[in-house]
Design a protein around this motif. Sequence first.
Motif, short mmCIF file in Angstrom:
data_model
loop_
_atom_site.label_atom_id
_atom_site.label_comp_id
_atom_site.label_asym_id
_atom_site.label_seq_id
_atom_site.Cartn_x
_atom_site.Cartn_y
_atom_site.Cartn_z
N GLY A 80 0.82 -1.20 0.00
CA GLY A 80 0.00 0.00 0.00
C GLY A 80 0.86 1.25 0.00
O GLY A 80 1.99 1.26 0.48
N PHE A 81 0.30 2.29 -0.56
CA PHE A 81 1.01 3.56 -0.60
C PHE A 81 0.60 4.42 0.59
O PHE A 81 -0.44 4.20 1.20
CB PHE A 81 0.69 4.29 -1.91
N VAL A 82 1.42 5.41 0.91
CA VAL A 82 1.17 6.31 2.03
C VAL A 82 0.99 7.72 1.47
O VAL A 82 1.84 8.21 0.72
CB VAL A 82 2.34 6.28 3.04
N ASP A 83 -0.12 8.34 1.82
CA ASP A 83 -0.38 9.73 1.45
C ASP A 83 -0.14 10.57 2.70
O ASP A 83 -0.86 10.43 3.69
CB ASP A 83 -1.82 9.89 0.96
N THR A 84 0.87 11.41 2.67
CA THR A 84 1.26 12.15 3.87
C THR A 84 0.63 13.53 3.98
O THR A 84 0.94 14.26 4.91
CB THR A 84 2.79 12.31 3.93
N THR A 133 -11.69 6.83 -1.53
CA THR A 133 -11.01 7.05 -2.81
C THR A 133 -9.52 6.76 -2.68
O THR A 133 -8.90 6.29 -3.64
CB THR A 133 -11.25 8.45 -3.38
N ALA A 134 -8.94 7.02 -1.51
CA ALA A 134 -7.54 6.67 -1.28
C ALA A 134 -7.36 5.15 -1.36
O ALA A 134 -6.48 4.66 -2.07
CB ALA A 134 -7.06 7.20 0.07
N LEU A 135 -8.20 4.42 -0.64
CA LEU A 135 -8.11 2.96 -0.68
C LEU A 135 -8.30 2.43 -2.08
O LEU A 135 -7.60 1.51 -2.51
CB LEU A 135 -9.16 2.35 0.26
N THR A 140 -3.08 2.94 1.44
CA THR A 140 -3.59 2.24 2.61
C THR A 140 -3.36 2.99 3.91
O THR A 140 -3.87 2.61 4.95
CB THR A 140 -2.94 0.85 2.72
N THR A 141 -2.57 4.06 3.84
CA THR A 141 -2.27 4.88 5.02
C THR A 141 -2.30 6.33 4.59
O THR A 141 -1.73 6.69 3.57
CB THR A 141 -0.87 4.54 5.58
#
Length: 180
Positions: A80-84, A133-135, A140-141
């Motif tokens: 999963g990718f992380v959106d900070t 929408t992120a998922l 995932t974070t």
Amino acid sequence: MKTTLADFTAAHDSDRPILLTGGAVVTMDPSIPDLDAGDVLLVGPQIIAIGADLRSDPGHGAAAASALVVDTRGAIVGPGFVDTHRHAWEAQLRRSIPDVSDLGEYVMSTLAGVAPNYAPEDMYIGTRLAALTALDSGITTMLDFSHNSRTSAHSDAALNALIDTGIRGVHASMGPHFGE
């Protein structure tokens, strides 16, 4: 039989192994090569093994045999990718202010115009939409930089939205720029 989200959730919650099988596996780990078609074995939140055929693997065959199988053929399996930095409360505003051409116009139209009218329910809707929408896009974070947390009820609504989606989320609340 196709695996449902309910099946997946039940297996995850009970720590039953889950075998993602047949997809292209992108490991992001230089010590484990990517696979054109492979398996990923999960137990709870942990990746237990990655390999070409874990059901035949002496060390993981028993767990793979008892696992819930998710057919990932035709898909890419990756971490999963992380959106900070996401302002989740604004998700339902997306594409509604097309004439904003610079930061000043954004601040005046969104933060001074729309944000003061937000109720806790609006925070929930925006944050839930942003998390979903992120998922959907492989995130995932996320860190929800919530700069419209007007009351504790606004923050509680945003937190509940993160929890209700199941995303790993951090609610970073900040008071509003305009209004009370």
